[in-house]
Design an enzyme around this catalytic site. Structure first.
Site, PDB file in Angstrom:
ATOM      1  N   LYS A 170       0.837  -1.208   0.000  1.00 29.67           N
ATOM      2  CA  LYS A 170       0.000   0.000   0.000  1.00 29.67           C
ATOM      3  C   LYS A 170       0.871   1.256   0.000  1.00 29.67           C
ATOM      4  CE  LYS A 170      -3.403   2.896   0.403  1.00 29.67           C
ATOM      5  NZ  LYS A 170      -4.378   2.897   1.494  1.00 29.67           N
ATOM      6  N   LYS A 238       0.053  11.530   5.243  1.00 28.03           N
ATOM      7  CA  LYS A 238       0.403  10.478   6.204  1.00 28.03           C
ATOM      8  C   LYS A 238       1.050   9.295   5.499  1.00 28.03           C
ATOM      9  CE  LYS A 238      -2.931   7.753   7.609  1.00 28.03           C
ATOM     10  NZ  LYS A 238      -2.573   6.357   7.211  1.00 28.03           N
TER      11      LYS A 238
END
Length: 294
Positions: A170, A238
């Site tokens: 990811k 993030k």
């Protein structure tokens, strides 16, 4: 199979809804009880504490905003690990550091349970249609046991390797997407500044080698100013920070990532944290002194 679900945010809600509508027995919990009741009205069951849920379900899925929230749900006095039963499979769909995923897998294993890190890619209509890409890390047996639920939410579901592999995949995906989007901003700016029709550019690049999902999703939003609200700048920031941390730990220098990362932090500094990722183009617009809205 009885499934526990924790987290009914922007992604968790459509993912959980797909499980409910596709016939799974789902017990839900969330910080906002209004969202729990709304999901219960569609056929889910409102749950008790996380520990109570962990004691009665076959698998429990979490979809939370950050690592701290996940740790709280896992380790608090009424958290998942306080009520975990042997054989429980815990599936996390958050985007976290691969090291944290490995630590959670070890903590679950100590209690006879399994942990699968299974972050997702896709948002909005993709999530609603159950066509997410789900990249998982963990043991094959545990993955196979939750595969029917994962396939109810995703059209591409892949076990990438042992614990942490899903999270690492990811982060790499986010690295590629976030840098591609920053370059897309620059391509549109160059077109506008040199007289190339930006709508024509959007159409042509959509069929050329420069095409990408980032371009397809964001280019029209940028030139129309209709940014939407289904992918927050703070979340991409993030993710690129996590990719930066992993690269540093691995001793890998990624200069393109670092350049893009600086742009995302500039977007935060401009107060765009909750804006859609396409609105981060405002950073470049402020520098060049004109808007890319046609």
């Amino acid at each position: 199979m009885t499934i526990g679900w924790i987290g009914l945010g922007r992604m968790g809600t459509p993912m959980c809804a797909n499980l409910v509508t596709k016939g799974f027995d789902v017990i839900v919990q969330n910080r906002s009880q209004e969202k729990v009741q709304a999901m219960a009205a569609t056929g889910a069951t409102a749950g008790g504490t996380f520990a109570e849920m962990a004691a009665i379900v076959d698998s429990i899925h979490t979809c939370l905003p950050d690592a701290d929230a996940l740790n709280d749900v896992m380790f608090s006095a009424s958290g998942i690990l306080a009520g975990v039963k042997p054989g429980l499979v815990i599936v996390d769909h958050s985007t976290i550091n691969p090291g944290q995923a490995k630590a959670l897998a070890a903590a679950a294993a100590e209690r006879g349970a399994s942990f699968i890190d299974a972050p997702v890619s896709g948002a909005g209509a993709i999530a609603e249609r159950g066509e997410l890409t789900i990249m998982a890390g963990g043991e094959q047996v545990a993955f196979d046991s939750v595969l029917p639920a994962l396939e109810a939410m995703g059209s591409t579901v892949r076990l990438m390797g042992p614990s942490g592999s899903g999270s690492l995949t990811k982060l790499i995906n986010g690295l590629i997407m976030s840098t591609t989007l920053v370059v897309s901003f620059e391509g549109l700016a160059l077109a506008a500044k040199t007289g190339v029709d930006t709508q024509a550019l959007v159409d042509v690049i959509g069929t050329a080698s420069g095409n990408s999902r980032a371009w397809q999703r964001n280019a029209t939003r940028i030139i129309t100013g209709d940014y939407g609200h289904d992918g927050a700048v703070r979340l991409v920031t993030k993710d690129v920070d996590l990719a930066h941390d992993v690269a540093q730990t691995a001793g890998v220098t990624l200069p393109v990532l670092e350049a893009a990362r600086a742009r995302w932090h500039q977007a935060l500094d401009m107060g765009l944290a909750e804006e859609d990722i396409s609105a981060a183009v405002k950073v470049l617009e402020a520098e060049i002194g004109f808007s890319l809205i046609r």
